[in-house]
Scaffold this active site. Structure first.
Site, short mmCIF file in Angstrom:
data_model
loop_
_atom_site.label_atom_id
_atom_site.label_comp_id
_atom_site.label_asym_id
_atom_site.label_seq_id
_atom_site.Cartn_x
_atom_site.Cartn_y
_atom_site.Cartn_z
N ARG A 94 0.84 -1.20 0.00
CA ARG A 94 0.00 0.00 0.00
C ARG A 94 0.88 1.25 0.00
O ARG A 94 0.57 2.24 -0.67
CB ARG A 94 -0.96 -0.01 1.20
CG ARG A 94 -2.17 0.89 1.03
CD ARG A 94 -1.94 2.29 1.56
NE ARG A 94 -1.46 2.21 2.92
CZ ARG A 94 -0.46 2.95 3.36
NH1 ARG A 94 0.14 3.84 2.59
NH2 ARG A 94 -0.03 2.81 4.61
N LEU A 135 10.65 14.72 0.71
CA LEU A 135 10.39 15.95 1.48
C LEU A 135 11.16 15.94 2.80
O LEU A 135 11.84 16.91 3.15
CB LEU A 135 8.88 16.07 1.74
CG LEU A 135 8.43 17.24 2.62
CD1 LEU A 135 8.68 18.57 1.91
CD2 LEU A 135 6.93 17.11 2.96
N ILE A 167 12.87 7.97 2.69
CA ILE A 167 12.13 8.15 1.45
C ILE A 167 11.68 6.79 0.89
O ILE A 167 12.51 5.98 0.47
CB ILE A 167 12.97 8.94 0.42
CG1 ILE A 167 13.48 10.25 1.05
CG2 ILE A 167 12.17 9.19 -0.85
CD1 ILE A 167 12.39 11.14 1.64
N LEU A 243 0.32 15.41 0.43
CA LEU A 243 0.28 14.59 1.65
C LEU A 243 -1.16 14.28 2.04
O LEU A 243 -1.47 13.18 2.49
CB LEU A 243 0.99 15.31 2.81
CG LEU A 243 2.50 15.52 2.63
CD1 LEU A 243 3.08 16.29 3.82
CD2 LEU A 243 3.24 14.19 2.49
N GLU A 367 3.43 10.44 7.15
CA GLU A 367 2.27 11.23 6.70
C GLU A 367 1.60 11.95 7.87
O GLU A 367 0.38 12.04 7.95
CB GLU A 367 1.25 10.32 6.00
CG GLU A 367 1.76 9.68 4.76
CD GLU A 367 1.96 10.68 3.64
OE1 GLU A 367 1.48 11.81 3.77
OE2 GLU A 367 2.63 10.32 2.66
C1 LIG Z 1 8.90 3.86 6.81
C2 LIG Z 1 8.83 5.32 6.57
C3 LIG Z 1 8.62 5.80 5.27
C4 LIG Z 1 8.61 7.19 5.02
N1 LIG Z 1 8.43 7.64 3.73
C5 LIG Z 1 8.57 8.98 3.47
C6 LIG Z 1 8.55 9.46 2.12
O1 LIG Z 1 8.34 8.70 1.16
N2 LIG Z 1 8.80 10.78 1.89
C7 LIG Z 1 9.03 11.67 2.91
O2 LIG Z 1 9.25 12.84 2.63
N3 LIG Z 1 9.03 11.23 4.20
C8 LIG Z 1 8.82 9.92 4.50
N4 LIG Z 1 8.85 9.47 5.80
C9 LIG Z 1 9.15 10.42 6.87
C10 LIG Z 1 7.95 10.74 7.76
O3 LIG Z 1 7.04 11.53 7.07
C11 LIG Z 1 8.48 11.38 9.03
O4 LIG Z 1 9.16 10.38 9.75
C12 LIG Z 1 7.38 12.00 9.87
O5 LIG Z 1 6.90 13.18 9.28
C13 LIG Z 1 7.86 12.32 11.29
O6 LIG Z 1 9.04 13.06 11.25
P1 LIG Z 1 10.27 12.60 12.17
O7 LIG Z 1 10.50 11.16 11.99
O8 LIG Z 1 11.39 13.52 11.85
O9 LIG Z 1 9.77 12.82 13.66
P2 LIG Z 1 9.73 14.24 14.44
O10 LIG Z 1 9.12 15.27 13.56
O11 LIG Z 1 11.08 14.51 14.99
O12 LIG Z 1 8.74 13.92 15.62
C14 LIG Z 1 9.16 13.21 16.81
C15 LIG Z 1 8.03 13.19 17.81
O13 LIG Z 1 7.67 14.55 18.18
C16 LIG Z 1 6.29 14.73 18.05
N5 LIG Z 1 6.01 16.13 17.69
C17 LIG Z 1 6.46 16.83 16.63
N6 LIG Z 1 5.99 18.10 16.66
C18 LIG Z 1 5.24 18.20 17.77
C19 LIG Z 1 4.50 19.27 18.39
N7 LIG Z 1 4.41 20.51 17.86
N8 LIG Z 1 3.86 19.02 19.56
C20 LIG Z 1 3.90 17.80 20.10
N9 LIG Z 1 4.60 16.75 19.59
C21 LIG Z 1 5.24 16.96 18.44
C22 LIG Z 1 5.88 13.77 16.94
O14 LIG Z 1 4.50 13.47 17.03
C23 LIG Z 1 6.75 12.57 17.26
O15 LIG Z 1 6.15 11.79 18.24
C24 LIG Z 1 8.79 8.10 6.09
C25 LIG Z 1 8.96 7.61 7.39
C26 LIG Z 1 8.98 6.24 7.64
C27 LIG Z 1 9.16 5.74 9.03
#
Ligand SMILES: Cc1cc2nc3c(=O)[nH]c(=O)nc-3n(C[C@H](O)[C@H](O)[C@H](O)COP(=O)(O)OP(=O)(O)OC[C@H]3O[C@@H](n4cnc5c(N)ncnc54)[C@H](O)[C@@H]3O)c2cc1C
Length: 387
Positions: A94, A135, A167, A243, A367
């Site tokens: 998916r 992104l 990614i 998104l 997402e």
């Molecule tokens: C398997 C996988 C595939 C992915 N595929 C893609 C892709 O194809 N393209 C792409 O661009 N990205 C992709 N991602 C990235 C994904 O979108 C990010 O991991 C996600 O947006 C979270 O960002 P981060 O991991 O940096 O966590 P962070 O942003 O560092 O967040 C860490 C924690 O802080 C919390 N948090 C953040 N802001 C706040 C706030 N203001 N208040 C309270 N809590 C908060 C979050 O909820 C989380 O619990 C993928 C991730 C995974 C795991």
């Protein structure tokens, strides 16, 4: 004896059109016959089943809601059903279809030039090309405005520098939609496989989505012609539009994983005899199964309503966020509980729940994490931006 379907207690299926049921049935058959027999091994060996990509294309599952360039022109409820059935197989498939359809093909259709659409959409629909959407960066996916990837003018071209993390399809992609800052504003560029300075490295040792390719994509002085800049992509709001498309599919997809888990738990508890009776004849087990059915059913009705709203003209981001948050959270709860109901056998790949449970951890994070969706809904309720 009841004739209700335990995996569809409110008969959501009767609310679907004949065409929608046909789509669901054909994807369900594909998952039963071609995905389930191999997916446990793919998960164990950290292998994306690339051999299924032509089959996904044959079934019209790439860019299914687009109606040009060889795409199927289905409605959004059908797209949701596709996501749900695929994720009943595994979240990795998916994810591949979500990225290809919602993040790449929809993005091109919405923000690309005619030349870009003609160049890429037919190949992406046929599955002869795969795309990715780059992104996120290592220092914080939830706040993409902090991205440090930059695009600078070099004569008629652009020079891209930066590094994207996590990614999906990143190491397989023939074309990447890369987001970078131009004068403090996000812009999107098509970067083609083989471009000098473009490198991708598959992230290993994931405990989740092991059958999906996830990569670090780095760009060092990658030269991109002006014709590869997406002319309609203006700022992060354009990225968020894509998104939201993907989040819609995830709200449906997670329910497929939940269905697979509940189905496994129902089969196990009716066979497994403990203290002189099947587990299914104990109150505590029934209470847990009923709870799983409650979460699944409410998620199914929410997803269908969301799909009907989208087909009728559009949904607000907060409506998509609430459904993604609710349904992924429900699916995770169901997967964890069904894993436990299977006892020790539940920790193996012989049964689906642990695999789904681990996958759904990623689905919950990507997402938009749950926190981000709570904040989007909170902003809708209060008018206050509390990010
Ligand atoms: C398997 C996988 C595939 C992915 N595929 C893609 C892709 O194809 N393209 C792409 O661009 N990205 C992709 N991602 C990235 C994904 O979108 C990010 O991991 C996600 O947006 C979270 O960002 P981060 O991991 O940096 O966590 P962070 O942003 O560092 O967040 C860490 C924690 O802080 C919390 N948090 C953040 N802001 C706040 C706030 N203001 N208040 C309270 N809590 C908060 C979050 O909820 C989380 O619990 C993928 C991730 C995974 C795991």
């Amino acid at each position: 004896m009841s004739t209700l379907d335990p995996l569809d207690l409110y008969d959501r299926r009767s609310l679907l059109s004949d065409d929608e049921r046909l789509v669901q049935d054909s994807v369900a058959r594909f998952v039963d016959e071609e995905v389930l027999p191999i997916i446990g091994d793919c998960f164990a060996s950290e292998r994306f089943p690339a051999e299924l990509v032509p089959r996904l294309a044959d079934l019209g599952l790439f860019g299914a809601t687009l109606s040009t360039h060889g795409c199927a022109g289905l409605n959004y409820v059908s797209y949701g059903l596709i996501c749900e059935e695929l994720e009943r197989g595994d979240s990795s498939l998916r994810s591949c279809v979500s990225v290809q359809s919602s993040l790449v093909m929809h993005c091109l259709e919405r923000f690309g030039s005619d030349e870009q659409k003609d160049r890429w959409l037919p190949d992406l629909a046929r599955g002869t090309a795969l795309g990715c959407f780059a992104l996120t960066e290592a220092h914080g996916g939830s706040d993409p405005a902090r991205m440090t990837t930059r695009a600078e003018r070099r004569g008629g071209d652009w020079l891209l520098n930066g590094e994207k993390h996590w990614i999906t399809n990143g190491a397989l992609a023939d074309v990447a939609i890369v987001w970078g800052m131009v004068d403090g504003r996000a812009a999107a560029f098509l970067v083609e496989r083989g471009a000098a300075g473009l490198e991708s490295r598959t992230i290993r040792n994931k405990l989740s989505l092991r059958a999906s390719n996830t990569a670090v994509v780095s760009l060092t002085d990658v030269r991109v012609p002006e014709r590869n800049r997406l002319p309609g992509a203006e700022g992060l709001k354009s990225a968020l539009t894509c998104l939201n498309q993907a989040r819609f599919g995830i709200a449906w997809g997670a329910l497929g994983a939940a269905r697979a888990c509940l189905e496994a738990a129902l089969a196990h508890t009716s066979d497994r005899v403990m203290f002189g009776r099947p587990l299914s004849r104990t109150q505590l087990i029934q209470s847990r199964l009923a709870d799983a059915a409650r979460r699944l059913t409410t998620g199914q009705l929410l997803a269908l309503r969301l799909g009907r709203l989208k087909d009728a003209g559009g949904v607000a981001p907060a409506q998509v966020s609430l459904a993604k948050w609710n349904n992924v959270s429900a699916a995770l709860d169901i997967a964890r509980d069904c894993r436990d109901i299977l006892g020790a056998s539940g920790i193996t790949l012989d049964h689906a729940p642990a695999r789904h449970m681990l996958n759904l951890e990623s689905v919950s994070t990507y997402e938009g994490t749950e926190a981000i969706h709570r904040l989007i809904v909170g902003r809708e309720l209060t008018g206050e931006d509390a990010f």
